[in-house]
Design an enzyme around this catalytic site. Structure first.
Site, mmCIF file in Angstrom:
data_model
loop_
_atom_site.group_PDB
_atom_site.id
_atom_site.type_symbol
_atom_site.label_atom_id
_atom_site.label_comp_id
_atom_site.label_asym_id
_atom_site.label_seq_id
_atom_site.Cartn_x
_atom_site.Cartn_y
_atom_site.Cartn_z
ATOM 1 N N ARG B 60 56.037 55.374 30.126
ATOM 2 C CA ARG B 60 55.971 54.135 30.911
ATOM 3 C C ARG B 60 55.037 54.264 32.109
ATOM 4 O O ARG B 60 54.408 53.293 32.519
ATOM 5 C CB ARG B 60 57.382 53.722 31.373
ATOM 6 C CG ARG B 60 58.208 53.072 30.278
ATOM 7 C CD ARG B 60 59.588 52.664 30.791
ATOM 8 N NE ARG B 60 60.423 53.821 31.041
ATOM 9 C CZ ARG B 60 61.217 54.393 30.145
ATOM 10 N NH1 ARG B 60 61.330 53.881 28.937
ATOM 11 N NH2 ARG B 60 61.927 55.454 30.449
ATOM 12 N N GLU B 97 69.010 63.416 33.738
ATOM 13 C CA GLU B 97 70.371 62.876 33.586
ATOM 14 C C GLU B 97 70.921 63.065 32.177
ATOM 15 O O GLU B 97 72.091 63.267 31.975
ATOM 16 C CB GLU B 97 70.425 61.373 33.893
ATOM 17 C CG GLU B 97 69.869 60.961 35.217
ATOM 18 C CD GLU B 97 68.464 60.409 35.068
ATOM 19 O OE1 GLU B 97 68.306 59.205 35.271
ATOM 20 O OE2 GLU B 97 67.541 61.181 34.734
#
Lengths: 177, 177
Positions: B60, B97
């Site tokens: 991205r 994460e």
């Protein structure tokens, strides 16, 4: 076509596997002048055309895709490998030189009737580009134009796109695969 | 900070796994005005600064990374997941994460002394950004500035970058993770 652009692309043999001559555009993008020339040549090629979106194929296509969308004043639509995009999506399987893959697009990324310019770094067999075009068409978009940094003419991808009525633009060609 | 930018980011619950509120920037990039606002705000923030390269994190980050490199008139450097970049590379493992990952950069992408602006879509724990900065520093580059579309302040990533002496810029913040 600018010879400078082709000169800035580096060839790395046997990547990602033996026998493949990998055309590495990172050397083009890493050069300020090369990045500008490549972007400007694509944008100038579509002078007078009207698009509603630029769609680009993950991940190398995103670099020029963003620049060209910005310069044309339209939104950017990512087409990604399966599993990367959140929300409701549609998918399309396709064959490529090194195996098979699935491409995905968000189902609200394109409005029916949107004129979409498809961008990617390379057109080889055209499998990826055709899958991308089919995803856009399934959402009601229209793809009359596709642009690539590199065309590998021996693999017939640009010929296949032209047979579908897509006008193909590229910045340079390399012989061999 | 422009509230329009935040308004154009869509939240998708439970992606890529349960409990994660995924901040989806495709809706921002898909909007012509949103793409322009986000790009221009980053470029204007660095008015007066001099960089030699913009480095962006896959995938991205490549969208705004390309635009900002073009607008600043410098080259673009991709930092990717392991195995995607041809030629000689260096790698760095990091925790994020959702598990652990390895980032990679081509070993000639940065010249010693290059001032590099790091770009990504999101800063959460900062693990990815720190790995990217360490790769650039290992090649002799200097990262004094990093910019993100979204900061998640509760995860302390921007605080961790600032402790390393990196000036952090972001377009909007979201509470929660």
């Amino acid at each position: 076509m600018t010879s400078t652009i082709k000169d800035l692309i580096r060839t790395i043999p046997d990547f990602p596997k033996d026998g493949i001559m990998f055309r590495d555009i990172t050397t083009l993008f890493g050069d300020a002048e090369g990045l500008r020339l490549a972007s400007d040549e694509i944008v100038q090629n579509y002078n007078g055309h009207r698009f509603d979106k630029v769609a680009a194929l993950e991940a190398r296509g995103f670099v020029l895709g963003g620049i060209v969308a910005y310069q044309l004043g339209v939104g950017f639509v990512p087409i990604r490998k399966q599993g990367k995009l959140p929300g409701a999506t549609i998918t399309r399987d396709y064959e490529l030189e090194y195996g098979s893959e699935t491409l995905e697009i968000q189902d609200d990324a394109i409005e029916p009737g949107d004129r979409v310019l498809l961008l990617d770094d390379l057109i080889a067999t055209g499998g990826t580009a055709v899958a991308g075009i089919e995803l856009i068409e399934e959402l009601g978009g229209v793809v009359d134009h596709a642009s690539f940094v590199i065309d590998l003419p021996e693999l017939d991808g640009s010929k296949i796109l032209r047979k579908r009525g897509v006008s193909v633009h590229y910045l340079c060609q390399f012989e061999g695969i």
